[in-house]
Scaffold this active site. Structure first.
Site, PDB file in Angstrom:
ATOM      1  N   CYS A 114      98.406 -48.633  30.092  1.00  0.00           N
ATOM      2  CA  CYS A 114      98.274 -48.475  31.553  1.00  0.00           C
ATOM      3  C   CYS A 114      97.781 -49.767  32.192  1.00  0.00           C
ATOM      4  O   CYS A 114      96.925 -49.740  33.103  1.00  0.00           O
ATOM      5  CB  CYS A 114      97.347 -47.309  31.917  1.00  0.00           C
ATOM      6  SG  CYS A 114      97.906 -45.748  31.283  1.00  0.00           S
ATOM      7  N   LYS A 148      85.599 -40.251  27.927  1.00  0.00           N
ATOM      8  CA  LYS A 148      85.430 -41.447  27.089  1.00  0.00           C
ATOM      9  C   LYS A 148      83.980 -41.582  26.610  1.00  0.00           C
ATOM     10  O   LYS A 148      83.671 -42.368  25.742  1.00  0.00           O
ATOM     11  CB  LYS A 148      85.832 -42.703  27.861  1.00  0.00           C
ATOM     12  CG  LYS A 148      87.314 -42.750  28.245  1.00  0.00           C
ATOM     13  CD  LYS A 148      87.661 -44.066  28.887  1.00  0.00           C
ATOM     14  CE  LYS A 148      88.894 -43.999  29.769  1.00  0.00           C
ATOM     15  NZ  LYS A 148      90.158 -43.914  29.058  1.00  0.00           N
ATOM     16  N   ASP A 170      84.904 -50.195  38.274  1.00  0.00           N
ATOM     17  CA  ASP A 170      85.520 -49.235  37.357  1.00  0.00           C
ATOM     18  C   ASP A 170      84.764 -49.350  36.042  1.00  0.00           C
ATOM     19  O   ASP A 170      84.969 -50.286  35.273  1.00  0.00           O
ATOM     20  CB  ASP A 170      87.006 -49.565  37.189  1.00  0.00           C
ATOM     21  CG  ASP A 170      87.677 -48.686  36.137  1.00  0.00           C
ATOM     22  OD1 ASP A 170      86.972 -47.915  35.455  1.00  0.00           O
ATOM     23  OD2 ASP A 170      88.914 -48.792  35.994  1.00  0.00           O
ATOM     24  N   HIS A 226      93.160 -51.511  34.917  1.00  0.00           N
ATOM     25  CA  HIS A 226      93.941 -50.334  34.521  1.00  0.00           C
ATOM     26  C   HIS A 226      94.735 -49.881  35.750  1.00  0.00           C
ATOM     27  O   HIS A 226      94.297 -50.106  36.882  1.00  0.00           O
ATOM     28  CB  HIS A 226      92.945 -49.248  34.093  1.00  0.00           C
ATOM     29  CG  HIS A 226      93.549 -47.995  33.541  1.00  0.00           C
ATOM     30  ND1 HIS A 226      94.069 -47.014  34.346  1.00  0.00           N
ATOM     31  CD2 HIS A 226      93.694 -47.556  32.270  1.00  0.00           C
ATOM     32  CE1 HIS A 226      94.518 -46.022  33.592  1.00  0.00           C
ATOM     33  NE2 HIS A 226      94.300 -46.324  32.318  1.00  0.00           N
ATOM     34  N   GLN A 275      85.170 -48.005  30.800  1.00  0.00           N
ATOM     35  CA  GLN A 275      84.966 -48.506  29.427  1.00  0.00           C
ATOM     36  C   GLN A 275      83.573 -49.088  29.237  1.00  0.00           C
ATOM     37  O   GLN A 275      83.216 -49.471  28.121  1.00  0.00           O
ATOM     38  CB  GLN A 275      86.013 -49.594  29.098  1.00  0.00           C
ATOM     39  CG  GLN A 275      87.459 -49.139  29.171  1.00  0.00           C
ATOM     40  CD  GLN A 275      87.843 -48.203  28.014  1.00  0.00           C
ATOM     41  OE1 GLN A 275      87.121 -48.065  27.025  1.00  0.00           O
ATOM     42  NE2 GLN A 275      88.983 -47.549  28.155  1.00  0.00           N
TER      43      GLN A 275
HETATM   44  N1  7TS Z   1      89.888 -47.416  34.081  1.00  0.00           N
HETATM   45  C1  7TS Z   1      89.807 -47.904  32.844  1.00  0.00           C
HETATM   46  C2  7TS Z   1      89.176 -49.235  32.614  1.00  0.00           C
HETATM   47  C3  7TS Z   1      90.309 -47.148  31.774  1.00  0.00           C
HETATM   48  O1  7TS Z   1      90.207 -47.639  30.540  1.00  0.00           O
HETATM   49  C4  7TS Z   1      90.892 -45.891  32.027  1.00  0.00           C
HETATM   50  C5  7TS Z   1      91.517 -45.083  30.930  1.00  0.00           C
HETATM   51  C6  7TS Z   1      90.917 -45.422  33.333  1.00  0.00           C
HETATM   52  C7  7TS Z   1      90.424 -46.214  34.341  1.00  0.00           C
HETATM   53  C8  7TS Z   1      91.455 -44.052  33.681  1.00  0.00           C
HETATM   54  O2  7TS Z   1      90.627 -43.062  33.164  1.00  0.00           O
HETATM   55  P1  7TS Z   1      90.926 -41.530  33.507  1.00  0.00           P
HETATM   56  O3  7TS Z   1      89.886 -40.756  32.797  1.00  0.00           O
HETATM   57  O4  7TS Z   1      90.844 -41.385  34.978  1.00  0.00           O
HETATM   58  O5  7TS Z   1      92.306 -41.271  32.996  1.00  0.00           O
HETATM   59  N2  7TS Z   1      91.990 -45.846  29.845  1.00  0.00           N
HETATM   60  C9  7TS Z   1      92.812 -45.424  28.885  1.00  0.00           C
HETATM   61  C10 7TS Z   1      93.171 -46.216  27.809  1.00  0.00           C
HETATM   62  O6  7TS Z   1      92.773 -47.350  27.633  1.00  0.00           O
HETATM   63  N3  7TS Z   1      94.000 -45.537  27.003  1.00  0.00           N
HETATM   64  O7  7TS Z   1      94.192 -44.329  27.541  1.00  0.00           O
HETATM   65  C11 7TS Z   1      93.451 -44.234  28.695  1.00  0.00           C
END
Ligand code: 7TS
Length: 422
Positions: free
Chosen positions: A380, A242, A216, A139, A219
């Protein structure tokens, strides 16, 4: 396709699978009773952000209504009470990840901030020529902070390629580990492909080369049990929203000796020991990394989300989602002209796909008219789109509240898309 067993192996954990009643689960999520465009909501975008159970909403509401105050500073009852609860969530997160100590849990705003924290506080000691390994399936949150570090320090970024089926190229990774490697930063589960990376082996190989690993886990924690000590991860980051928790709360796990050696990321209140104009000294981790008023109520909400997930059982959730993934893979494969991108053997319940000759944005708009919420775009992960030669994909990402019937609604909506563009 992942079976419950393979997901368990991939994400670690061997508790027995408990009975799982999806209709009872759905009743815990008020938003799922909504209709959109006159159709029952089918929410298939939990990978972007998950819906929240009543238990989370009520826990946060209860704090604001009954005992709200700032933390770590009050001599009075509410502040002390809420400080205890806030720190109690830290202990809960430590247990959730099987960390050795609460002191290894840093609250952040999200996983993005957690990765940026490491890129600054760990990364800024790196020098020109030092190497950081990431992968093609990251990401942007696990790409851009390292590019910014490259701009600051002149490090070199090495990128592990992704195989045609979306799996992690362990062979290529192993050949990239070398005497100049200073950090490996990789995703545990791809938000686009659903691929579960072989993280235990990735970490074993890195440690053999004397290199720490940042995972990371945005997910991954959602789809199955994660044990940072079993993985032997050096840093592990995830995000609350999430995991059925609120926005604006994330977690960075870091091994105590690593966090202790790292300078602060942001400066301000709450992260200091003493301040004078001549010299300031810093608090020990984790507070060293929590400048300013923290996301107090959001942390309470995250604690409630973890309680919720634990009460259902992460293995039960993994088994339910493995069933959903199998059904969705089979059902969507029956849609002529549909290609699934990401068919690795070890997968979480995320399916990206394209439809011949139809732009994903058109797919998203038309299925929305049927009440179906999916994400379309580059997710992203633009370098990954380039890798697979597509400008964008449509993506159905499933959560503990989804049903096979909802997948059928999506499949029917996709037939409608084809009729319209036929
Ligand atoms: N890393 C992964 C693997 C992600 O899926 C996401 C967000 C992030 C980092 C960033 O997360 P945040 O909470 O810091 O924003 N993924 C997604 C997505 O798949 N669709 O919208 C956000």
């Amino acid at each position: 396709m992942a079976t419950a067993e393979s997901l368990r192996t991939a994400l670690v954990g061997d508790n027995s699978v408990r009975a799982f009643d999806v209709e009872r689960v759905r009743a815990d999520f008020p938003v799922l009773r909504q209709s959109v465009h006159g159709k029952p909501l089918v929410y298939l975008d939990s990978g972007a952000s998950a819906q929240k159970p009543t238990a989370v909403l009520e826990a946060m509401d209860e704090v604001y209504r009954s005992c709200y105050a700032n933390v770590h500073r009050g001599a009075y009852y509410f502040s002390q009470h809420l400080t205890d609860r806030y720190e109690g969530v830290r202990a809960k997160v430590a247990r959730f990840l099987n960390a050795a100590s609460d002191q290894e849990i840093v609250f952040t705003r999200n996983v993005t901030e957690a990765i940026n924290l490491v890129a600054h506080s760990f990364g800024d000691k790196l020098a020109a020529g030092d190497e950081v390994i990431i992968s093609e399936m990251e990401h942007h949150a696990n790409i851009v902070p390292w590019q910014l570090l490259r701009d600051r320090r002149g490090i070199t970024l090495k990128v592990v390629p992704v195989a045609e089926d979306g799996s992690f190229r362990l062979d290529a990774y192993e050949s990239m580990l070398g005497p100049k490697t200073r950090l490996v930063a990789l995703t545990h589960v791809s938000n686009v492909l659903g691929t579960v990376t072989p993280m235990k082996e990735i970490i074993r190989l890195a440690h053999k080369a004397g290199v720490p690993v940042l995972v990371d886990g945005a997910q991954a924690v959602v789809h199955g049990k994660v044990d940072v000590r079993d993985l032997d991860a050096d840093f592990y980051a995830f995000t609350g929203h999430k995991l059925y928790g609120p926005t604006a709360i994330g977690v960075l796990y870091g091994k105590a000796e690593l966090l202790k050696a790292m300078p602060p990321f942001l400066g301000g209140g709450d992260m200091i020991r003493t301040v004078s104009f001549a010299e300031t000294t810093y608090a020990d981790p984790p507070h060293r990394f929590e400048a300013g008023t923290p996301p107090i109520v959001e942390a309470i909400g995250l604690g409630a989300a973890i309680d919720y997930v634990n009460a259902i059982g992460q293995d039960a959730i993994a088994a339910h989602e493995a069933g959903l993934l199998a059904h969705a893979t089979e059902r969507l494969s029956q849609v002529k002209g549909l290609t699934i991108i990401g068919t690795a053997k070890e997968k979480a319940a995320i399916i990206s796909f394209v439809l011949d000759g139809i732009h994903p944005h058109d797919i998203g708009t038309i299925v929305d008219r049927e009440g179906v919420a999916i994400r379309v775009g580059h997710h992203c992960a633009q370098p990954l789109m380039e890798r697979f030669g597509v400008p964008a994909t449509a993506r159905a990402s499933m959560g503990l509240y989804n049903t096979p019937g909802e997948i059928d609604v999506l499949a029917k909506a996709l037939e409608k898309v084809k009729d319209i563009f036929g």
